[in-house]
Design a protein around this motif. Structure first.
Motif, short mmCIF file in Angstrom:
data_model
loop_
_atom_site.label_atom_id
_atom_site.label_comp_id
_atom_site.label_asym_id
_atom_site.label_seq_id
_atom_site.Cartn_x
_atom_site.Cartn_y
_atom_site.Cartn_z
N ASN A 92 0.94 -1.09 0.08
CA ASN A 92 -0.10 -0.03 0.07
C ASN A 92 0.88 1.37 -0.11
OD1 ASN A 92 -2.21 -1.82 0.21
ND2 ASN A 92 -2.84 -1.13 2.14
N LEU A 93 1.86 1.39 0.91
CA LEU A 93 2.61 2.49 0.76
C LEU A 93 3.40 2.65 -0.38
CD1 LEU A 93 2.04 2.25 3.95
CD2 LEU A 93 4.35 2.76 4.46
N VAL A 94 4.14 1.53 -1.11
CA VAL A 94 4.65 1.75 -2.15
C VAL A 94 3.79 2.39 -3.42
CG1 VAL A 94 5.58 0.48 -4.14
CG2 VAL A 94 6.47 0.09 -1.94
N ALA A 95 2.52 2.09 -3.39
CA ALA A 95 1.62 2.39 -4.27
C ALA A 95 1.17 4.14 -3.74
CB ALA A 95 0.28 1.67 -4.16
N ILE A 96 1.08 4.17 -2.64
CA ILE A 96 0.85 5.66 -2.25
C ILE A 96 1.94 6.51 -2.87
CG2 ILE A 96 0.89 7.08 -0.31
CD1 ILE A 96 -0.74 5.22 1.05
N LEU A 97 3.23 6.19 -2.36
CA LEU A 97 4.50 6.93 -2.92
C LEU A 97 4.57 7.39 -4.38
CD1 LEU A 97 7.01 5.43 -0.50
CD2 LEU A 97 5.89 7.54 -0.46
N ALA A 98 4.17 5.91 -5.23
CA ALA A 98 4.32 6.32 -6.51
C ALA A 98 3.36 6.91 -7.17
CB ALA A 98 4.07 4.68 -7.23
N ARG A 99 1.98 6.99 -6.61
CA ARG A 99 0.92 7.80 -7.13
C ARG A 99 1.30 9.39 -6.96
NH1 ARG A 99 -3.68 10.10 -4.50
NH2 ARG A 99 -3.22 9.38 -2.58
N THR A 100 1.90 9.62 -5.76
CA THR A 100 2.48 11.11 -5.65
C THR A 100 3.61 11.63 -6.03
OG1 THR A 100 2.96 10.26 -3.23
CG2 THR A 100 0.71 11.29 -3.55
N GLY A 101 4.18 10.61 -6.80
CA GLY A 101 5.66 10.76 -7.35
C GLY A 101 6.79 11.05 -6.42
N ARG A 102 6.67 10.33 -5.13
CA ARG A 102 7.70 10.89 -4.39
C ARG A 102 8.62 9.50 -4.39
NH1 ARG A 102 4.35 12.35 0.92
NH2 ARG A 102 2.97 11.12 -0.11
N LYS A 103 9.89 9.53 -4.09
CA LYS A 103 11.01 8.36 -4.23
C LYS A 103 11.51 8.09 -2.80
CE LYS A 103 11.15 9.19 -8.72
NZ LYS A 103 10.60 7.94 -9.79
N VAL A 104 11.53 6.82 -2.73
CA VAL A 104 12.26 6.43 -1.57
C VAL A 104 13.79 6.73 -1.39
CG1 VAL A 104 12.72 4.12 -0.35
CG2 VAL A 104 10.56 4.20 -1.33
N GLN A 105 14.21 7.40 -0.22
CA GLN A 105 15.43 7.88 -0.27
C GLN A 105 16.40 6.89 0.60
OE1 GLN A 105 16.73 11.01 -1.54
NE2 GLN A 105 14.75 11.12 -2.43
N LYS A 106 17.63 6.54 0.09
CA LYS A 106 18.49 5.57 0.79
C LYS A 106 19.89 6.67 0.80
CE LYS A 106 20.86 1.24 1.26
NZ LYS A 106 20.93 -0.15 0.66
N ASP A 107 20.44 6.76 2.00
CA ASP A 107 21.84 7.69 1.95
C ASP A 107 21.62 8.99 1.43
OD1 ASP A 107 22.79 5.51 3.34
OD2 ASP A 107 23.48 4.42 1.75
N GLY A 108 20.54 9.60 1.42
CA GLY A 108 20.37 10.80 0.73
C GLY A 108 20.12 10.82 -0.78
N ALA A 109 20.11 9.72 -1.25
CA ALA A 109 19.83 9.42 -2.97
C ALA A 109 18.55 8.90 -3.11
CB ALA A 109 20.94 8.75 -3.66
N ALA A 110 18.00 9.13 -4.36
CA ALA A 110 16.53 8.50 -4.52
C ALA A 110 17.11 6.87 -5.16
CB ALA A 110 15.77 9.13 -5.50
N VAL A 111 16.02 5.88 -4.47
CA VAL A 111 16.40 4.80 -5.09
C VAL A 111 15.22 4.47 -6.36
CG1 VAL A 111 16.00 2.18 -4.58
CG2 VAL A 111 16.75 3.94 -2.65
N THR A 112 15.81 3.85 -7.34
CA THR A 112 15.13 3.57 -8.58
C THR A 112 14.58 2.21 -8.97
OG1 THR A 112 16.97 3.60 -9.66
CG2 THR A 112 15.94 5.69 -9.94
N ASP A 113 15.47 1.41 -8.29
CA ASP A 113 15.21 -0.18 -8.47
C ASP A 113 14.02 -0.39 -7.84
OD1 ASP A 113 15.92 -2.76 -9.39
OD2 ASP A 113 15.71 -3.17 -7.23
N PRO A 114 12.62 -1.10 -8.66
CA PRO A 114 11.43 -1.24 -7.88
C PRO A 114 11.69 -2.27 -6.55
CG PRO A 114 11.20 -1.38 -10.35
CD PRO A 114 12.87 -1.33 -9.86
N GLY A 115 12.50 -3.17 -7.06
CA GLY A 115 12.86 -4.19 -5.72
C GLY A 115 13.25 -3.65 -4.55
N GLU A 116 14.23 -2.96 -4.93
CA GLU A 116 14.73 -2.19 -3.58
C GLU A 116 13.97 -1.37 -2.93
OE1 GLU A 116 18.36 -1.37 -1.06
OE2 GLU A 116 17.38 -3.11 -2.09
N VAL A 117 13.04 -0.67 -3.73
CA VAL A 117 12.15 0.57 -3.34
C VAL A 117 11.29 -0.37 -2.22
CG1 VAL A 117 9.88 1.62 -3.66
CG2 VAL A 117 12.11 2.06 -5.07
N HIS A 118 10.63 -1.69 -2.86
CA HIS A 118 10.06 -2.48 -2.10
C HIS A 118 10.63 -3.06 -0.65
CE1 HIS A 118 6.89 -5.59 -0.85
NE2 HIS A 118 5.92 -4.90 -1.65
N ARG A 119 11.66 -3.33 -0.93
CA ARG A 119 12.52 -3.87 0.37
C ARG A 119 12.53 -3.04 1.31
NH1 ARG A 119 16.95 -4.25 2.76
NH2 ARG A 119 18.01 -2.57 1.56
#
Length: 239
Positions: A188-215
């Motif tokens: 649910n959270l991955v879908a919410i972030l995708a819908r609003t165009g927000r990126k998951v951050q790791k060490d100050g950088a946006a994560v682009t790999d879908p598998g890593e985003v979900h993990r």
């Protein structure tokens, strides 16, 4: 001179002066009444700070002060187990026999450092809980739509507490009665972030790999439901 002493303390601490309170004369409390009120003072833990060899550091307006590792550590350990009254703290090893002013100072430092918060008497009553949860649902909905409100509210402390985006969204999902399984919440959270165009951050950088985003999202959801769950329940934010 009491007035001069308090004025100098206000200047040193950069305190603003209040002009909305006026009082004629001073009526002191009886000693027993005063102590009973102090003993009833209750703190609830908000965070567990790092404990260096020198002790626990607190930042305040006059600079940084260091609290004794053993004494402050015992208070933090007690707060990690649940709310702590001044009466209980006075009976703890290390604090027995110490001047009450020292323990009050310790309580004040824990609050000013953001590690604890006074409990509001009767704060967990039904009406207060319902009001706070309605506001938390609203915060979660707004964050799901793209805003970034980094707080939740607790009826136990009668105030807002810091919360990250994952925590606000997870609390929102739980309060809405949705599937509370960690894997479903992560989806649910991955879908919410995708819908609003927000990126998951790791060490100050946006994560682009879908598998890593979900993990990473699942990891943060598990942290909220794991170590954070007891904290959220203690503050009556969720059941």
């Amino acid at each position: 001179d009491v007035a001069l002493r308090e004025t100098l303390r206000d200047f040193a601490g950069a305190q603003s002066f209040r002009r909305d309170i006026y009082r004629r004369g001073v009526t002191g409390l009886a000693t027993g009444e005063h102590l009973d009120l102090l003993d009833a003072l209750t703190l609830i833990g908000l965070a567990n700070p790092p404990r260096g060899e020198a002790g626990i550091e607190f930042s305040c307006q006059l600079g940084t002060v260091t609290g004794d590792r053993a004494l402050y550590g015992s208070l933090l350990d007690a707060l990690a187990r649940g709310p702590l009254t001044l009466r209980e703290a006075r009976a703890m090893p290390g604090w027995v026999g110490k001047p009450l002013t020292e323990l009050l100072q310790a309580f004040a430092l824990l609050v000013s450092g953001g590690f604890a918060h006074p409990v509001m008497p009767g704060g967990a009553a039904g009406e207060a809980v319902a009001s706070c949860r309605a506001l938390n649902r609203a915060i979660a909905r707004m964050n799901a739509d793209g805003t970034s409100i980094a707080n939740l509210v607790s009826p136990v402390v009668g105030s807002a507490i810091p919360a990250n985006l994952t925590e606000t969204l997870v609390v929102g999902e739980l309060l809405e009665g949705r599937d509370a399984r960690p894997e479903q919440l992560a989806d649910n959270l991955v879908a919410i972030l995708a819908r609003t165009g927000r990126k998951v951050q790791k060490d100050g950088a946006a994560v682009t790999d879908p598998g890593e985003v979900h993990r990473l999202t699942a990891e943060r959801v598990n942290a909220t439901l794991g170590t954070g769950a007891e904290f959220l329940r203690a503050l009556a934010i969720v059941d």
